[in-house]
Design a protein around this motif. Structure first.
Motif, PDB file in Angstrom:
ATOM      1  N   ARG A 231       0.846  -1.188   0.000  1.00 34.07           N
ATOM      2  CA  ARG A 231       0.000   0.000   0.000  1.00 34.07           C
ATOM      3  C   ARG A 231       0.886   1.244   0.000  1.00 34.07           C
ATOM      4  NH1 ARG A 231      -2.070  -0.588   4.562  1.00 34.07           N
ATOM      5  NH2 ARG A 231      -3.969  -1.735   3.998  1.00 34.07           N
TER       6      ARG A 231
ATOM      7  N   VAL B 245      -1.012   8.847  -8.957  1.00 32.02           N
ATOM      8  CA  VAL B 245      -0.809   7.913  -7.857  1.00 32.02           C
ATOM      9  C   VAL B 245      -0.955   8.671  -6.544  1.00 32.02           C
ATOM     10  CG1 VAL B 245       1.701   8.237  -7.960  1.00 32.02           C
ATOM     11  CG2 VAL B 245       0.767   6.222  -6.822  1.00 32.02           C
ATOM     12  N   GLU B 246      -1.673   8.072  -5.593  1.00 32.39           N
ATOM     13  CA  GLU B 246      -1.957   8.736  -4.325  1.00 32.39           C
ATOM     14  C   GLU B 246      -1.740   7.753  -3.177  1.00 32.39           C
ATOM     15  OE1 GLU B 246      -5.991   9.901  -4.604  1.00 32.39           O
ATOM     16  OE2 GLU B 246      -5.645  11.508  -6.073  1.00 32.39           O
TER      17      GLU B 246
ATOM     18  N   GLN C 102      -3.327   3.846  -2.410  1.00 31.98           N
ATOM     19  CA  GLN C 102      -3.461   2.943  -3.544  1.00 31.98           C
ATOM     20  C   GLN C 102      -2.611   1.698  -3.335  1.00 31.98           C
ATOM     21  OE1 GLN C 102      -2.464   5.677  -6.816  1.00 31.98           O
ATOM     22  NE2 GLN C 102      -4.522   5.348  -7.609  1.00 31.98           N
ATOM     23  N   ARG C 103      -3.076   0.589  -3.876  1.00 31.34           N
ATOM     24  CA  ARG C 103      -2.334  -0.663  -3.759  1.00 31.34           C
ATOM     25  C   ARG C 103      -1.539  -0.912  -5.040  1.00 31.34           C
ATOM     26  NH1 ARG C 103      -5.213  -5.221  -0.063  1.00 31.34           N
ATOM     27  NH2 ARG C 103      -5.853  -3.859   1.638  1.00 31.34           N
ATOM     28  N   VAL C 104      -0.314  -1.374  -4.853  1.00 31.19           N
ATOM     29  CA  VAL C 104       0.574  -1.639  -5.979  1.00 31.19           C
ATOM     30  C   VAL C 104       1.214  -3.008  -5.808  1.00 31.19           C
ATOM     31  CG1 VAL C 104       1.090   0.803  -6.401  1.00 31.19           C
ATOM     32  CG2 VAL C 104       2.508  -0.509  -4.800  1.00 31.19           C
TER      33      VAL C 104
ATOM     34  N   PHE D 107       0.144  -1.496 -10.836  1.00 28.39           N
ATOM     35  CA  PHE D 107      -0.909  -1.201  -9.869  1.00 28.39           C
ATOM     36  C   PHE D 107      -1.754  -2.455  -9.660  1.00 28.39           C
ATOM     37  CE2 PHE D 107       0.133   2.980 -11.573  1.00 28.39           C
ATOM     38  CZ  PHE D 107       0.228   3.739 -10.409  1.00 28.39           C
ATOM     39  N   SER D 108      -2.270  -2.630  -8.457  1.00 26.59           N
ATOM     40  CA  SER D 108      -3.150  -3.758  -8.167  1.00 26.59           C
ATOM     41  C   SER D 108      -4.546  -3.453  -8.714  1.00 26.59           C
ATOM     42  CB  SER D 108      -3.222  -4.005  -6.653  1.00 26.59           C
ATOM     43  OG  SER D 108      -4.098  -5.062  -6.368  1.00 26.59           O
ATOM     44  N   ARG D 109      -5.063  -4.359  -9.528  1.00 27.44           N
ATOM     45  CA  ARG D 109      -6.358  -4.123 -10.186  1.00 27.44           C
ATOM     46  C   ARG D 109      -7.370  -5.209  -9.862  1.00 27.44           C
ATOM     47  NH1 ARG D 109      -2.306  -2.975 -14.083  1.00 27.44           N
ATOM     48  NH2 ARG D 109      -2.166  -0.729 -14.514  1.00 27.44           N
TER      49      ARG D 109
END
Length: 424
Positions: A72, A125-126, A129-131, A150-152
């Motif tokens: 995260r 990107v903030e 956000q999950r990556v 990025f996690s989608r």
């Protein structure tokens, strides 16, 4: 682009039902050998030693011990891109340094720092956000981390449920069966076609056998075991053969190498037995599946509907072809626009290059897409008159002498599910 489909189910009269049964007995003579050929081909060409054809050291993801844990974003700090990989020193750009709290892996709960390139950072990107990061183990040292993507998972799940839910809500049982058929198609491609190509198998045979297996299951499961569906299946298989032959000729004649992007080099290095031209050939065959299915089913339904009120096979053919011409015109647009949308990033390079269109379109990355669209459309166009001719001929052959010709108001309303005929 909308299509007018005449997918009415079932016979309009006892005479029509009997006519379709007789037609099925005739088509079984053609379809059973094709089904046997498909099954034997699947068994004979099913890949069993795929890992022996893959180099494990060609890609970062395939190196032993490398994982892609999720994290995260906790902080985003803008930095200058000077000296960073992928940056362009000719103009000033902004990259980012991310602080990421690990949610998975041995360093779970710890914070690591990774760098984003200018292009990725520009997408936004903030914190929160999950990556996904690439974790590379290093002997006698802390593991190294790089940004992967990025996690989608959440948006893919939500839109997947909306996709399935909307189709099932409108099409009901038939929509659910279509979803199951789509799952079967994915199984055949992932478990048979892709591994077979990686193993170096003949791309034309892989494409034809895999596509035929998909069509046998998908068409009968979705539209029922009927004369209409069998007529469409014959037309679809014919169109696939045309597309396969033309794709092989186009790739050889246009000298398409299959090397049009950076990923192609990675694919070649990772699978040394795979010829990249095989990817192009098989890709053209698979790309024609959806449109062929759409057109042949509609055309077969048109023929059998017209047979309810028309006795002359020639008139049935000509009237059905008038319907088919409109459908072909709209479907060609569908294929072209779908290709343009899927490859828009590549097509934008036409503007970037600033060179004459006829010169740019000859480059492989453009020529491959153009030929894919044209070959698929030719196969589509060839399948339409054949499907129509097969249906019209069967109507003529199976109509018994003295059988009355029905007027439009004599045909009873169609009920959902009538197409499942009891073939005796």
């Amino acid at each position: 682009m909308s299509h007018t489909h005449l997918h009415h189910s079932g016979p309009g009269s006892p005479e029509s039902a009997e006519r379709q049964r007789r037609a099925m007995r005739i088509m079984v003579v053609v379809l059973v050998p094709l089904a046997v050929w498909t099954l034997v081909g699947l068994i004979a060409m099913w890949p069993t030693d795929v890992q022996q054809h893959i180099r494990s050291d060609a890609s970062t993801y395939s190196v032993e011990g490398v994982t892609t844990p999720e994290g995260r974003v906790t902080a985003v700090n803008e930095i200058n891109c000077d000296g960073l990989e992928g940056s362009n020193p000719s103009f000033e750009s902004t990259c980012a340094d991310l602080s990421v709290e690990m949610l998975q892996g041995p360093e779970r709960g710890q914070t690591v720092n990774v760098t984003l390139t200018a292009a990725v950072y520009a997408s936004g990107v903030e914190p929160g956000q999950r990556v996904r990061l690439i974790r590379v183990p290093i002997p006698d040292a802390p593991a190294g981390y790089q940004f992967s993507d990025f996690s989608r998972q959440l948006p893919l799940t939500v839109f997947g449920l909306l996709f399935i839910g909307s189709i099932v809500a409108v099409a009901r049982l038939r929509g659910l069966i279509a979803m199951l058929g789509l799952g079967f198609a994915g199984f055949v491609m992932i478990q048979f076609m892709f591994p077979a190509l990686v193993s170096g198998s003949n791309p034309v045979m892989v494409g034809l056998i895999g596509s035929a297996a998909i069509m046998f299951v998908v068409l009968y499961a979705t539209h029922g075991f009927s004369a209409r569906t069998s007529t469409a299946l014959i037309g679809t298989l014919f169109g696939l053969v045309i597309s396969a032959a033309l794709s092989f000729a186009a790739v050889k004649w246009a000298h398409l190498t299959g090397v049009a992007a950076e990923d192609d080099f990675l694919l070649s290095n990772s699978a040394p037995d795979l010829q990249l031209t095989s990817v192009v050939i098989c890709g053209i065959i698979v790309a024609s599946l959806g449109a062929l299915n759409d057109v042949t089913i509609t055309q077969a339904s048109a023929v059998w509907e017209l047979a309810e009120t028309e006795k002359d096979a020639g008139k049935i053919f000509s009237r059905a072809m008038r319907i088919g011409r409109d459908h072909i015109a709209s479907t060609v647009y569908t294929i072209a626009f779908a290709t343009a949308g899927a490859t828009l990033g590549v097509l934008l390079l036409i503007t970037i290059y600033g060179r004459p269109l006829l010169e740019v379109v000859q480059q492989e990355q453009f020529a491959g897409e153009v030929l894919r669209t044209m070959v698929g459309s030719i196969g589509l166009v060839a399948a339409l008159p054949l499907t129509t001719a097969v249906g019209a001929a069967l109507v003529s052959l199976t109509r018994r002498e003295g059988e009355p010709e029905l007027s439009p108001d004599q045909s009873r309303p169609r009920n959902e599910g009538d197409e499942l005929l009891d073939i005796q």
